[in-house]
Enzyme design. Structure first.
Site, short mmCIF file in Angstrom:
data_model
loop_
_atom_site.label_atom_id
_atom_site.label_comp_id
_atom_site.label_asym_id
_atom_site.label_seq_id
_atom_site.Cartn_x
_atom_site.Cartn_y
_atom_site.Cartn_z
N TRP A 207 49.33 14.30 30.56
CA TRP A 207 50.69 13.75 30.47
C TRP A 207 51.72 14.86 30.65
O TRP A 207 52.77 14.65 31.26
CB TRP A 207 50.88 13.02 29.14
CG TRP A 207 49.84 11.98 28.90
CD1 TRP A 207 49.01 11.87 27.82
CD2 TRP A 207 49.49 10.89 29.78
NE1 TRP A 207 48.17 10.80 27.98
CE2 TRP A 207 48.44 10.18 29.16
CE3 TRP A 207 49.95 10.46 31.01
CZ2 TRP A 207 47.86 9.05 29.74
CZ3 TRP A 207 49.37 9.35 31.60
CH2 TRP A 207 48.34 8.66 30.96
N ASP A 208 51.45 16.06 30.12
CA ASP A 208 52.34 17.19 30.35
C ASP A 208 52.47 17.49 31.84
O ASP A 208 53.57 17.71 32.36
CB ASP A 208 51.80 18.44 29.64
CG ASP A 208 52.26 18.55 28.20
OD1 ASP A 208 53.35 18.05 27.89
OD2 ASP A 208 51.54 19.14 27.39
N LEU A 209 51.33 17.55 32.52
CA LEU A 209 51.35 17.89 33.94
C LEU A 209 52.04 16.81 34.76
O LEU A 209 52.80 17.11 35.69
CB LEU A 209 49.93 18.11 34.43
CG LEU A 209 49.22 19.33 33.80
CD1 LEU A 209 47.74 19.34 34.17
CD2 LEU A 209 49.89 20.62 34.24
N ASP B 178 51.54 16.33 24.22
CA ASP B 178 50.55 15.61 25.03
C ASP B 178 49.47 14.96 24.17
O ASP B 178 49.09 13.81 24.37
CB ASP B 178 49.91 16.59 26.02
CG ASP B 178 48.99 15.90 27.01
OD1 ASP B 178 47.86 15.56 26.60
OD2 ASP B 178 49.37 15.69 28.17
#
Length: 402
Positions: free
Chosen positions: A166-168, A137
Site C-alpha cells: 500500500w505504501d508503494l 501500511d
C-alpha cells in the site's frame, strides 16, 4: 530536455519519511525531476531504518529510497528552519512550487501557509487516514481485510504480507497527482491542495478488484493458500524439492500444460466423471485440488532442471520460487538476467544492488545514482534556489539552523 529525462527542469521538494512519500520522490527523480529532500538535523525517523548494511551499519533502506535526490538538513524546530522549508517549497519558477510531505498536523506546513507565499503552489500531503488519524501500511493492510485472505487454507490466523504494497502504491498515486496538478497549472495557472490517505489507497484498490462487492453478496471468501482464486494456478514440487508456480488463464495455456505433463487424457476423464468443463476457468477452479493431484506426479518425478526446460519448451505459464538471497546471487553471477537492477557504489556502504526506473523510455533504462550524505546539499540548494549569499548562509550555520 532529454527524451530519457522527461521531467528535467521540474523541482519537487520532498518532506516525507518512510516509504510512500520517498518512493514517489525517487520515482520523480528517476524521470529527471530535481527532487530536494528536506530532513531535520540528524535525519528523520527513517534515517536508520532496517535493513542495515552488515559492513557499515548504514541504512540500506534509506540510501535506496533516496538515490538521485539532493539532501538538505534544517533545524525544523526553529522558526528560521521552518521558514527556509516554506521558502524552498514556494520558490518561484514555472516548474517549481511543488511539495510532497507527510507532515500531518503540522500547522506551519498547512496548505494555507504555502498558498499565502505562492498561490499556485502544488501541495501533495500523504496521510494515514482521511480523518487525519495515524496509519501505516501494516495497520492499513490488517484493516483492509487482506490479511484474512492470506495464508494456508487450514489456518484461521491472519497473515501479514511482508511487502509494503500500500505504501508503494500510494507513492505512485502521489506521482500521478503531482503530474496531473502540474498539467492543470500549466493550462490554467491554478495551484492544488491534494491529500492522499494510505487507508483510502488500500480500500479503493480492494474495491476496484471487486472483492468487497463479492463479500457483500457471498460472504467471506475462504483462504486459498497458494491456489489462484477463480482460475487454475498452484505450486508444485520437483524431485529436488524446489517449487514452481504454474498458472492457467487461457485455453492455450491449459493445452500447453496438459500436453507438457502428458495428462490430457487423464484430465479429460476426470472432467467427464465430475461433469465439469475444464476448458473454462470456472471448471478448472472448482476442481483445482483434483487437477493438482493428477499433475503432481509429473513434477515430483523430474529434476528442477527438467521441469523448467519442459515447461518452457511447451509454452506453459510458470515461474520459479526464489529466495531474496538467490535473486541477489543470480544477479551477481549474471546481471543480464535482471536488466532493471544495477550494481552501484554507494558512499558509506560500498557496492549495493540498486535499480533503474522500471519505466523504459525509447527502450532504455534510466540507470541509478547513489544517495548523497544527509544534508550534503544544504548550502548549495540555499544558494541555487533561494539566492542566498555566503555571509547569510554562514549566519544560519552559526545559529544552528543548518
Amino acid at each position: 530536455m532529454s527524451l530519457s529525462s522527461p521531467l528535467e527542469g521540474i523541482r519537487v521538494v520532498e518532506f516525507a519519511s518512510f516509504v510512500a512519500g520517498p518512493s514517489a520522490g525517487r520515482a520523480l527523480a528517476q524521470l529527471g525531476a530535481e527532487v530536494i529532500r528536506v530532513d531535520p538535523l540528524g535525519g528523520a525517523a527513517d534515517r536508520h531504518r532496517w535493513p542495515l548494511s552488515a559492513r557499515t551499519g548504514e541504512s540500506l533502506y534509506w540510501t535506496s529510497l533516496n538515490r538521485g535526490k539532493r539532501s538538505v538538513a534544517l533545524d525544523l524546530r526553529s522558526e528560521a528552519g521552518r521558514d527556509l522549508l516554506l521558502d524552498l517549497a514556494t520558490a518561484p519558477g514555472p516548474d517549481a512550487g511543488i511539495i510532497v510531505d507527510n507532515a500531518v498536523g503540522r500547522q506551519w506546513l498547512r496548505y494555507e501557509a504555502l498558498a499565502a507565499r505562492r498561490p499556485d503552489v502544488i501541495s501533495v500531503k500523504v496521510q494515514g487516514r482521511a480523518d487525519g488519524g495515524p496509519a501505516v501500511d501494516y495497520t492499513v493492510n490488517s484493516a483492509s481485510g487482506i490479511a484474512a485472505l492470506t495464508g494456508p487454507e487450514d489456518s484461521a490466523a491472519p497473515v501479514n504480507h511482508v511487502l509494503p504494497a500500500w505504501d508503494l502504491l500510494c507513492g505512485q498515486e502521489v506521482v500521478s497527482a503531482v503530474l496531473a496538478a502540474l498539467r492543470r497549472r500549466d493550462r490554467t495557472g491554478a495551484g492544488a491542495q491534494i491529500e492522499i490517505a494510505l487507508d483510502d489507497v488500500a480500500a479503493a484498490a480492494v474495491a476496484d478488484l471487486g472483492w468487497y462487492s463479492e463479500a457483500a453478496e457471498r460472504g467471506q471468501r475462504a483462504r486459498h493458500g497458494n491456489h489462484l482464486y477463480g482460475a487454475f494456478g498452484v505450486d508444485f514440487a520437483s524431485a529436488d524439492g524446489d517449487r514452481v508456480m504454474v498458472v492457467v488463464l487461457t485455453p492455450r495455456q491449459w493445452s500447453a500444460l496438459t500436453t507438457a505433463t502428458g495428462t490430457a487424457e487423464s484430465l479429460a476423464a476426470l472432467a467427464e466423471s465430475a461433469g465439469a468443463d475444464f476448458s473454462t476457468d470456472e471448471g478448472r477452479y472448482a476442481h483445482r485440488h483434483r487437477i493438482a493431484e493428477v499433475l503432481t506426479p509429473w513434477f515430483s518425478e523430474r529434476s528442477t532442471a527438467q521441469v523448467h526446460a519442459e515447461l518452457t519448451a511447451a509454452g506453459v505459464l510458470w515461474g520459479p520460487y526464489r529466495s531474496i538471497a538467490e535473486v541477489a546471487a543470480d544477479f551477481a553471477e549474471s546481471p543480464e538476467t535482471a536488466p532493471v537492477l544495477v550494481s552501484l557504489a554507494q558512499p558509506g556502504i560500498g557496492q549495493v544492488i540498486s535499480a533503474s526506473s522500471s519505466v523504459r523510455i525509447d527502450g532504455a533504462y534510466s540507470g541509478a545514482v547513489p544517495a548523497v550524505e544527509l544534508g550534503r546539499d544544504t548550502e548549495a540548494v540555499l544558494a541555487d534556489v533561494l539566492g542566498m549569499g555566503g555571509s547569510e548562509i554562514e549566519r544560519l550555520r552559526a545559529d544552528g539552523v543548518i
